[in-house]
Design a protein around this motif. Structure first.
Motif, short mmCIF file in Angstrom:
data_model
loop_
_atom_site.label_atom_id
_atom_site.label_comp_id
_atom_site.label_asym_id
_atom_site.label_seq_id
_atom_site.Cartn_x
_atom_site.Cartn_y
_atom_site.Cartn_z
N CYS A 1 0.81 -1.22 0.00
CA CYS A 1 0.00 0.00 0.00
C CYS A 1 0.84 1.26 0.00
N GLY B 1 -0.59 4.72 -0.50
CA GLY B 1 -1.20 4.68 0.83
C GLY B 1 -0.92 5.92 1.67
N CYS C 1 -2.82 -6.74 0.50
CA CYS C 1 -1.82 -6.06 -0.33
C CYS C 1 -2.25 -5.93 -1.79
N GLY D 1 -4.46 -2.85 -2.48
CA GLY D 1 -3.99 -1.58 -1.95
C GLY D 1 -4.00 -0.43 -2.92
N PRO D 2 -3.97 0.76 -2.37
CA PRO D 2 -4.00 1.08 -0.95
C PRO D 2 -5.38 0.80 -0.34
N GLY E 1 -10.64 -0.53 -0.95
CA GLY E 1 -9.40 -0.82 -1.65
C GLY E 1 -9.25 -0.07 -2.95
#
Length: 109
Positions: free
Chosen positions: A25, A30, A61, A64-65, A77
């Protein structure tokens, strides 16, 4: 004494070591998503009513993010900074999860 927030948003900003060969992320935005939540909550004077925390790996994962909203336990997500306002308006303030941003049941079920 700090008041209990109505909702708490956890945003993954973890970066996996390159040798793991998996997405992370933090490497795909992220930190920008977490920063967007913080900035918008601050600008709207909603910090305290809602909490934002950057986290380590949340385990999703490939999606992500990701961000996880409690107490509902809704995971979002493939987030972009422009999704933050929608989550704040519809989920945090409106109590309606944003269906189009939720991760699939295979990821968070």
């Amino acid at each position: 004494m700090m008041a209990k927030p109505e909702k708490h948003v956890f945003v993954c900003s973890h970066i996996h070591p390159p040798e793991l060969g998996r997405p992370s992320c933090g490497a795909c935005g992220g930190k920008d998503v977490a920063g967007g939540f913080y900035q918008q909550l601050k600008e709207r004077e909603l910090l305290g009513r809602f909490a934002i925390t950057r986290t380590g790996c949340l385990g999703a994962c490939s999606a992500g993010p990701v961000a996880l909203v409690y107490p509902e336990g809704v995971m979002y997500g493939k987030l972009k900074p422009e999704d933050v306002a929608t989550i704040i308006d519809e989920h945090l303030l409106g109590n309606q999860p944003v269906e189009r941003l939720k991760v699939s049941a295979e990821v968070w079920g």
